[in-house]
Scaffold this motif. Structure first.
Motif, PDB file in Angstrom:
ATOM      1  N   TYR A  44      -6.321   2.139   7.525  1.00 26.75           N
ATOM      2  CA  TYR A  44      -6.831   2.360   6.171  1.00 26.75           C
ATOM      3  C   TYR A  44      -6.042   3.473   5.478  1.00 26.75           C
ATOM      4  CZ  TYR A  44      -9.896   4.091   2.493  1.00 26.75           C
ATOM      5  OH  TYR A  44     -10.383   4.549   1.298  1.00 26.75           O
ATOM      6  N   LEU A  45      -5.803   4.573   6.197  1.00 24.05           N
ATOM      7  CA  LEU A  45      -5.066   5.688   5.602  1.00 24.05           C
ATOM      8  C   LEU A  45      -3.611   5.319   5.331  1.00 24.05           C
ATOM      9  CD1 LEU A  45      -6.514   8.688   7.630  1.00 24.05           C
ATOM     10  CD2 LEU A  45      -6.944   8.111   5.246  1.00 24.05           C
ATOM     11  N   ILE A  49      -1.803   5.404   1.691  1.00 22.02           N
ATOM     12  CA  ILE A  49      -0.557   6.137   1.456  1.00 22.02           C
ATOM     13  C   ILE A  49       0.499   5.201   0.889  1.00 22.02           C
ATOM     14  CG2 ILE A  49       1.354   7.314   2.615  1.00 22.02           C
ATOM     15  CD1 ILE A  49      -0.741   8.515   4.520  1.00 22.02           C
ATOM     16  N   SER A  50       0.586   4.001   1.441  1.00 24.00           N
ATOM     17  CA  SER A  50       1.568   3.025   0.976  1.00 24.00           C
ATOM     18  C   SER A  50       1.342   2.673  -0.489  1.00 24.00           C
ATOM     19  CB  SER A  50       1.495   1.770   1.832  1.00 24.00           C
ATOM     20  OG  SER A  50       2.340   0.776   1.330  1.00 24.00           O
ATOM     21  N   LYS A  51       0.092   2.450  -0.876  1.00 19.75           N
ATOM     22  CA  LYS A  51      -0.207   2.130  -2.271  1.00 19.75           C
ATOM     23  C   LYS A  51       0.113   3.295  -3.195  1.00 19.75           C
ATOM     24  CE  LYS A  51      -3.707  -1.392  -1.592  1.00 19.75           C
ATOM     25  NZ  LYS A  51      -5.117  -1.764  -1.782  1.00 19.75           N
TER      26      LYS A  51
END
Length: 78
Positions: A44-45, A49-51
């Motif tokens: 989820y994290l 971060i990617s988004k």
């Protein structure tokens, strides 16, 4: 930084020992839940971060310059 690693290793060892004392069924289920929960939270994290890295930040200077050019163009026409 190394101290946090040592503390986390010691705490994980104590937790593992306590889970083994509970028996294979109860301890195994709890250990599985802990590991899977940590993996899901990590994914989820990473997704978050990617988004955040993909979305470009608005360039305020570029927007202000484009507004200035539009105003200048309107002023020259009118």
């Amino acid at each position: 930084m190394k101290m946090y690693l040592i503390i986390s290793i010691v705490l994980a060892t104590i937790l593992g020992y306590l889970l083994l004392m509970m028996g294979p069924l109860v301890g195994g289920v709890l250990a599985f839940g802990i590991v899977v929960g940590c993996l899901i939270r990590g994914l989820y994290l990473l997704n978050k971060i990617s988004k955040k890295l993909e979305t470009p930040k608005s360039d305020k200077v570029k927007a202000a310059y484009e507004d200035y050019l539009k105003e200048k163009e309107n002023f020259n026409q009118g």
